[in-house]
Design a protein around this motif. Structure first.
Motif, PDB file in Angstrom:
ATOM      1  N   PHE A   1       3.238  13.566 -10.152  1.00 28.21           N
ATOM      2  CA  PHE A   1       3.896  14.703  -9.978  1.00 28.21           C
ATOM      3  C   PHE A   1       5.042  14.868 -10.686  1.00 28.21           C
ATOM      4  O   PHE A   1       5.790  15.910 -11.199  1.00 28.21           O
ATOM      5  CB  PHE A   1       4.241  14.895  -8.538  1.00 28.21           C
ATOM      6  N   ARG A   2       5.519  13.725 -11.203  1.00 31.25           N
ATOM      7  CA  ARG A   2       7.012  13.579 -11.951  1.00 31.25           C
ATOM      8  C   ARG A   2       6.568  12.999 -13.120  1.00 31.25           C
ATOM      9  O   ARG A   2       7.669  12.000 -13.568  1.00 31.25           O
ATOM     10  CB  ARG A   2       8.063  12.973 -11.092  1.00 31.25           C
ATOM     11  N   ALA A   3       5.849  12.873 -13.620  1.00 28.52           N
ATOM     12  CA  ALA A   3       5.431  11.935 -14.749  1.00 28.52           C
ATOM     13  C   ALA A   3       6.335  12.105 -15.963  1.00 28.52           C
ATOM     14  O   ALA A   3       6.792  11.368 -16.569  1.00 28.52           O
ATOM     15  CB  ALA A   3       4.100  12.165 -15.392  1.00 28.52           C
TER      16      ALA A   3
ATOM     17  N   GLY B   1       0.640  -1.233  -0.090  1.00 30.00           N
ATOM     18  CA  GLY B   1      -0.191   0.016   0.187  1.00 30.00           C
ATOM     19  C   GLY B   1       0.914   1.146  -0.001  1.00 30.00           C
ATOM     20  O   GLY B   1       0.495   2.140  -0.607  1.00 30.00           O
ATOM     21  N   LEU B   2       2.010   1.319   0.769  1.00 33.07           N
ATOM     22  CA  LEU B   2       2.869   2.207   0.949  1.00 33.07           C
ATOM     23  C   LEU B   2       3.489   2.730  -0.543  1.00 33.07           C
ATOM     24  O   LEU B   2       3.776   3.592  -1.135  1.00 33.07           O
ATOM     25  CB  LEU B   2       3.764   2.339   1.880  1.00 33.07           C
ATOM     26  N   PHE B   3       4.045   1.550  -1.105  1.00 31.62           N
ATOM     27  CA  PHE B   3       4.643   1.462  -2.644  1.00 31.62           C
ATOM     28  C   PHE B   3       3.484   1.985  -3.592  1.00 31.62           C
ATOM     29  O   PHE B   3       4.011   2.625  -4.297  1.00 31.62           O
ATOM     30  CB  PHE B   3       4.845  -0.089  -2.820  1.00 31.62           C
ATOM     31  N   SER B   4       2.303   1.463  -3.416  1.00 31.71           N
ATOM     32  CA  SER B   4       1.167   2.183  -4.364  1.00 31.71           C
ATOM     33  C   SER B   4       1.133   3.679  -3.974  1.00 31.71           C
ATOM     34  O   SER B   4       0.947   4.325  -5.257  1.00 31.71           O
ATOM     35  CB  SER B   4      -0.123   1.487  -4.018  1.00 31.71           C
ATOM     36  N   LEU B   5       1.006   4.035  -2.927  1.00 32.27           N
ATOM     37  CA  LEU B   5       0.826   5.508  -2.815  1.00 32.27           C
ATOM     38  C   LEU B   5       2.070   6.117  -3.236  1.00 32.27           C
ATOM     39  O   LEU B   5       1.953   7.288  -4.096  1.00 32.27           O
ATOM     40  CB  LEU B   5       0.786   5.942  -1.235  1.00 32.27           C
ATOM     41  N   PHE B   6       3.257   5.749  -3.021  1.00 38.35           N
ATOM     42  CA  PHE B   6       4.672   6.380  -3.440  1.00 38.35           C
ATOM     43  C   PHE B   6       4.470   6.472  -5.182  1.00 38.35           C
ATOM     44  O   PHE B   6       4.962   7.499  -5.687  1.00 38.35           O
ATOM     45  CB  PHE B   6       5.856   5.774  -2.842  1.00 38.35           C
TER      46      PHE B   6
END
Length: 144
Positions: free
Chosen positions: A71-73, A59-64
């Motif tokens: 933001f950095r696409a 879940g944390l990996f998904s949010l990151f």
């Protein structure tokens, strides 16, 4: 065939053509598509997580990955050959394990990782075929 030649061959024949087509159809950069595939990988990892700890980490990996994808696409990304070769080896091991045991859970993650990594290796996206674009525009104008 050296590992470098094998890496180039795998990229040019299996991964780069569909990535370029996705970039042309969606009008996104190769870096945005790379981050999209990393986000898909994170969501797939969350889908197959079984324990509470793995669910929290996924879940944390998904949010990151969601934040980096948004933001950095279009910021340039990099890919390392050793990581692509490691991901390919894990894919082959998972496919072999799936053939032997019949358990295919998680095999697709390595395909998503390889798509993400090979998308980061593309230096420029060629323009879409203008004949197909103009033909589809003419057909849609004719219907209207």
């Amino acid at each position: 065939m050296s590992p470098v030649d094998f890496d180039v061959w795998i990229g040019k024949t299996l991964f780069v053509p569909p990535i370029i087509k996705v970039c042309q159809l969606t009008r996104q950069s190769q870096y945005a598509v790379s981050r999209l595939f990393w986000f898909i990988t994170a969501l797939d990892q969350l889908r197959i997580a079984t324990s509470l700890a793995s669910q929290v980490i996924a879940g944390l990996f998904s949010l990151f990955m969601m934040f980096t994808a948004s933001f950095r696409a279009d910021m340039p990304a990099f890919s390392m050959r050793w990581f692509r070769m490691m991901a390919l080896a894990f894919l082959l091991l998972d496919v072999f394990g799936g053939v032997i045991s019949g358990d295919w859970k998680g095999v697709e993650i390595w395909v998503f990782v390889l798509f993400a990594e090979y998308a980061a290796t593309i230096t420029n996206i060629p323009p879409a075929d203008s004949r197909e674009t103009s033909r589809s525009l003419r057909q849609s104008d004719a219907r209207n």
